[in-house]
Design a protein around this motif. Structure first.
Motif, PDB file in Angstrom:
ATOM      1  N   ILE A 135      39.717  29.681  29.439  1.00 44.22           N
ATOM      2  CA  ILE A 135      38.600  30.625  29.482  1.00 44.22           C
ATOM      3  C   ILE A 135      39.072  31.933  28.840  1.00 44.22           C
ATOM      4  O   ILE A 135      39.998  32.568  29.331  1.00 44.22           O
ATOM      5  CB  ILE A 135      38.145  30.869  30.925  1.00 44.22           C
ATOM      6  N   ARG A 136      38.459  32.300  27.720  1.00 40.82           N
ATOM      7  CA  ARG A 136      38.835  33.522  27.004  1.00 40.82           C
ATOM      8  C   ARG A 136      38.171  34.714  27.679  1.00 40.82           C
ATOM      9  O   ARG A 136      36.954  34.752  27.844  1.00 40.82           O
ATOM     10  CB  ARG A 136      38.395  33.414  25.546  1.00 40.82           C
ATOM     11  N   LEU A 137      38.979  35.675  28.082  1.00 40.72           N
ATOM     12  CA  LEU A 137      38.480  36.932  28.633  1.00 40.72           C
ATOM     13  C   LEU A 137      38.556  37.970  27.520  1.00 40.72           C
ATOM     14  O   LEU A 137      39.594  38.105  26.873  1.00 40.72           O
ATOM     15  CB  LEU A 137      39.332  37.356  29.833  1.00 40.72           C
ATOM     16  N   PRO A 138      37.494  38.701  27.279  1.00 40.06           N
ATOM     17  CA  PRO A 138      37.455  39.590  26.114  1.00 40.06           C
ATOM     18  C   PRO A 138      38.225  40.896  26.276  1.00 40.06           C
ATOM     19  O   PRO A 138      37.971  41.848  25.557  1.00 40.06           O
ATOM     20  CB  PRO A 138      35.958  39.853  25.936  1.00 40.06           C
ATOM     21  N   HIS A 139      39.165  40.929  27.208  1.00 38.84           N
ATOM     22  CA  HIS A 139      39.974  42.130  27.380  1.00 38.84           C
ATOM     23  C   HIS A 139      41.351  41.745  27.922  1.00 38.84           C
ATOM     24  O   HIS A 139      41.583  40.619  28.319  1.00 38.84           O
ATOM     25  CB  HIS A 139      39.279  43.139  28.303  1.00 38.84           C
ATOM     26  N   HIS A 140      42.233  42.702  27.941  1.00 37.17           N
ATOM     27  CA  HIS A 140      43.618  42.509  28.368  1.00 37.17           C
ATOM     28  C   HIS A 140      43.705  42.602  29.896  1.00 37.17           C
ATOM     29  O   HIS A 140      43.236  43.568  30.480  1.00 37.17           O
ATOM     30  CB  HIS A 140      44.470  43.596  27.705  1.00 37.17           C
ATOM     31  N   ILE A 141      44.280  41.595  30.548  1.00 36.56           N
ATOM     32  CA  ILE A 141      44.551  41.636  31.986  1.00 36.56           C
ATOM     33  C   ILE A 141      46.014  42.043  32.142  1.00 36.56           C
ATOM     34  O   ILE A 141      46.897  41.385  31.589  1.00 36.56           O
ATOM     35  CB  ILE A 141      44.323  40.255  32.649  1.00 36.56           C
TER      36      ILE A 141
END
Length: 67
Positions: free
Chosen positions: A46-52
């Protein structure tokens, strides 16, 4: 994190879930692996559009007892 397939699952019956950070694109993937075959392809990504951030963590609870 290990997520068991059921309450009394063996230690490799379930999924391994973790974050993979892509610094050049400033995104993070949530990757789900089969614990029986964790060297194989992911079950899901699952691609998250920000840096965790690397230190980010949370808790998983059974939603069946939520009030």
């Amino acid at each position: 994190m290990f997520l068991p397939a059921r309450a009394k699952a063996d230690e490799d019956e379930g999924w391994l879930i973790g974050f993979v950070i892509d610094e050049p694109s400033d995104t993070t993937d949530l990757v789900i692996l089969d614990a029986h075959a964790f060297q194989g392809a992911p079950v899901a990504t699952i691609r998250l559009p920000h840096h965790i951030p690397p230190g980010f963590h949370g808790n998983w609870i059974d939603g069946g007892d939520a009030q």
